[in-house]
Write a protein that holds these residues in place. Structure first.
Motif, mmCIF file in Angstrom:
data_model
loop_
_atom_site.group_PDB
_atom_site.id
_atom_site.type_symbol
_atom_site.label_atom_id
_atom_site.label_comp_id
_atom_site.label_asym_id
_atom_site.label_seq_id
_atom_site.Cartn_x
_atom_site.Cartn_y
_atom_site.Cartn_z
ATOM 1 N N THR A 122 31.018 73.185 18.803
ATOM 2 C CA THR A 122 29.827 72.475 18.323
ATOM 3 C C THR A 122 29.190 73.229 17.161
ATOM 4 O O THR A 122 29.536 73.003 16.008
ATOM 5 C CB THR A 122 28.821 72.281 19.471
ATOM 6 N N LYS A 178 18.552 74.613 22.956
ATOM 7 C CA LYS A 178 19.444 73.799 23.783
ATOM 8 C C LYS A 178 19.087 73.843 25.275
ATOM 9 O O LYS A 178 19.533 72.991 26.038
ATOM 10 C CB LYS A 178 20.901 74.214 23.584
ATOM 11 N N MET A 233 25.542 73.259 21.892
ATOM 12 C CA MET A 233 25.517 72.603 23.199
ATOM 13 C C MET A 233 25.915 73.588 24.278
ATOM 14 O O MET A 233 26.500 74.633 24.008
ATOM 15 C CB MET A 233 26.500 71.413 23.216
ATOM 16 N N GLU A 234 25.591 73.226 25.505
ATOM 17 C CA GLU A 234 26.040 73.990 26.656
ATOM 18 C C GLU A 234 27.540 73.770 26.872
ATOM 19 O O GLU A 234 28.132 72.830 26.331
ATOM 20 C CB GLU A 234 25.313 73.522 27.919
ATOM 21 N N GLY A 235 28.115 74.644 27.718
ATOM 22 C CA GLY A 235 29.404 74.343 28.309
ATOM 23 C C GLY A 235 29.100 73.747 29.676
ATOM 24 O O GLY A 235 28.755 72.581 29.809
ATOM 25 N N VAL A 271 21.195 68.740 23.099
ATOM 26 C CA VAL A 271 21.935 69.119 21.891
ATOM 27 C C VAL A 271 20.920 69.643 20.884
ATOM 28 O O VAL A 271 19.978 68.933 20.511
ATOM 29 C CB VAL A 271 22.707 67.931 21.301
ATOM 30 N N HIS A 329 24.294 65.994 29.914
ATOM 31 C CA HIS A 329 24.567 66.808 28.723
ATOM 32 C C HIS A 329 25.853 67.592 28.923
ATOM 33 O O HIS A 329 26.044 68.237 29.968
ATOM 34 C CB HIS A 329 23.390 67.768 28.476
ATOM 35 N N SER A 330 26.733 67.526 27.946
ATOM 36 C CA SER A 330 27.960 68.314 27.934
ATOM 37 C C SER A 330 28.685 68.208 29.273
ATOM 38 O O SER A 330 28.900 67.131 29.794
ATOM 39 C CB SER A 330 27.640 69.765 27.562
ATOM 40 N N GLY A 347 31.916 75.819 24.261
ATOM 41 C CA GLY A 347 30.899 74.867 23.818
ATOM 42 C C GLY A 347 30.408 75.206 22.426
ATOM 43 O O GLY A 347 30.515 74.398 21.493
ATOM 44 N N TRP A 379 35.288 69.061 26.824
ATOM 45 C CA TRP A 379 35.909 69.848 25.746
ATOM 46 C C TRP A 379 37.426 69.640 25.732
ATOM 47 O O TRP A 379 38.058 69.776 24.685
ATOM 48 C CB TRP A 379 35.566 71.322 25.895
#
Length: 430
Positions: A178, A256, A338-340, A332, A360-361, A174, A206
């Protein structure tokens, strides 16, 4: 390395032991925040894979003790030649290590030197040769396995220079797709996309991003992170009439993770429903801790909210066991970070907590919206408050969400299953 536990050898491998070793390469090792890497190493070792660890340098500011606890003590650091040294020392180091390389790599290097071609990106040649020899044990076939594209890029440049010829795999999380890429040229990963044999994003999001960057779809396989389900005892969450409903949030206090929105939504919940008996425990330290403390103080929530800061693992587990609902409204960040797929959410689901998080993500790939938890838009305090209120007023949903969450973890995020899947992927290129 610790001896292989033959009794734990996977049924899928049969009587034969793996025909290759796995060399983990890291920029810094052992970092405190990379528990998922050490758990993966343990999972492969339990299958029967010999694990080696090579790092550019040793982590000194926040080191983890898990590798040592797991028995990974044979760790090699390519420290030699990384600082400024005189020309004679660099040449001596180069000659000592040159013929430790595989024959083909040694020949290519000599040819490059003879023709005065470039062999890297400015790092001293002696340092690159030392690293290349560590990454390829001469006596065994090896697959070089990297976590984060930043580490994979280092090895890819060695491969491009002809110093490494072992298969290369890289896990993308992530940050590497990013924040790291912000303000960098669009082709920053071209060498890695070309030289890697397998690209292993942890989420389908991803996976798609790597294709957008130009990676060959044939090289990409989504590889989930996993947790040791046996280490997390499931308990159905039932709110007692004489006890409060407990929300909990666990995570390093960075932008985040969305901690400010947890506090704002919780404060709104109490203002809207003052008769609800609810509590919020927030665990974690980090650069925004004081900002979060000031925000919390401003709402004057008293005993309903406790900021625990950084606490020991056992205390975290105790607080999770006492909780009903896990809240992590990731966003974000301004720098693009960002997170994974957060491991903290996996652990909460394994324990039986319902989850409230964001679209999210890779989080929607983990949390089944409406079944194992509730997902809301990023930074939407009103929606977050509504989700918290919905579960507070219908606590019977918490138990069913907890059961569904545990089932998801056991099926798709179990450490042993993911280790086998990774082993199968590495076997295909070894």
């Amino acid at each position: 390395m610790a001896a292989v536990d033959v009794e734990n050898e996977s049924k899928h491998i049969g009587k034969d032991m793996p025909k290759f070793d796995v060399v983990y390469f890291s920029r810094n090792f052992p970092e405190l925040s990379q528990t998922f890497v050490y758990n993966e190493m343990r999972g492969l070792r339990d299958i029967g894979v010999a694990i080696h660890v090579v790092a550019q340098k040793q982590e000194t500011s926040s080191p983890s003790d898990l590798p040592k606890k797991y028995g990974f003590t044979d760790i090699r650091y390519a420290m030699e030649g990384t600082g400024r040294s005189n020309r004679a020392k660099r040449v001596s180091s180069l000659l000592r290590n040159l013929f430790k390389l595989p024959l083909k790599a040694s020949f290519r290097l000599l040819l490059s030197i003879a023709e005065r071609r470039g062999t890297g990106n400015g790092t001293p040649l002696s340092t690159r040769v030392i690293l290349a020899t560590m990454l390829q044990p001469k006596q065994n076939r090896a697959v070089i396995h990297c976590h984060f594209g930043t580490a994979g890029l280092v090895v890819a440049q060695l491969k491009k220079a002809g110093l490494v010829d072992a298969p290369l795999t890289t896990v993308f999380h992530g940050y590497d797709l990013t924040q790291f890429m912000k303000d960098k040229r669009a082709d920053i990963y071209d060498d890695l996309l070309e030289q890697a044999d397998l690209l292993l994003p942890i989420s389908d999001l991803w996976h798609r991003r790597l294709i957008e960057l130009g990676a060959s779809p044939q090289k990409i396989r989504t590889q989930r992170l996993g947790i040791d389900c046996s280490a997390f005892r499931f308990r159905e969450r039932v709110k007692r009439h004489d006890a409060p409903l407990r929300f909990i949030s666990v995570g390093r206090m960075t932008e985040k993770k969305g901690h400010r929105y947890v506090i704002e939504a919780f404060a709104r919940l109490i203002a809207n429903k003052p008769d609800l008996d609810v509590r919020l425990d927030m665990i974690g330290d980090g650069p925004l801790f004081e900002n979060i403390r000031e925000l919390a103080d401003g709402f004057m929530l008293g005993h309903r909210l406790v900021l625990h800061g950084s606490v020991q693992h056992d205390e975290v587990r105790t607080l999770l066991n006492d909780a009903h609902i896990f809240v992590l409204p990731s966003v974000v960040a301004a720098d693009g970070d960002m997170e994974g797929i957060p491991v903290a959410i996996m652990e909460a689901m394994a324990l039986g907590l319902a989850v409230i998080s964001t679209h999210h993500s890779g989080i929607p790939e983990l949390v089944a919206d409406g079944r194992s938890g509730l997902l809301v838009p990023e930074r939407d305090v009103e929606a977050l408050c509504a989700a918290m209120e919905a579960l507070a007023e219908q606590p019977e949903k918490i138990a069913s969400m907890g059961r569904e969450g545990r089932a998801i973890i056991e099926e798709h995020y179990d450490e042993r299953k993911q280790a086998q899947k990774l082993f199968d992927a590495l076997s295909s290129i070894s």
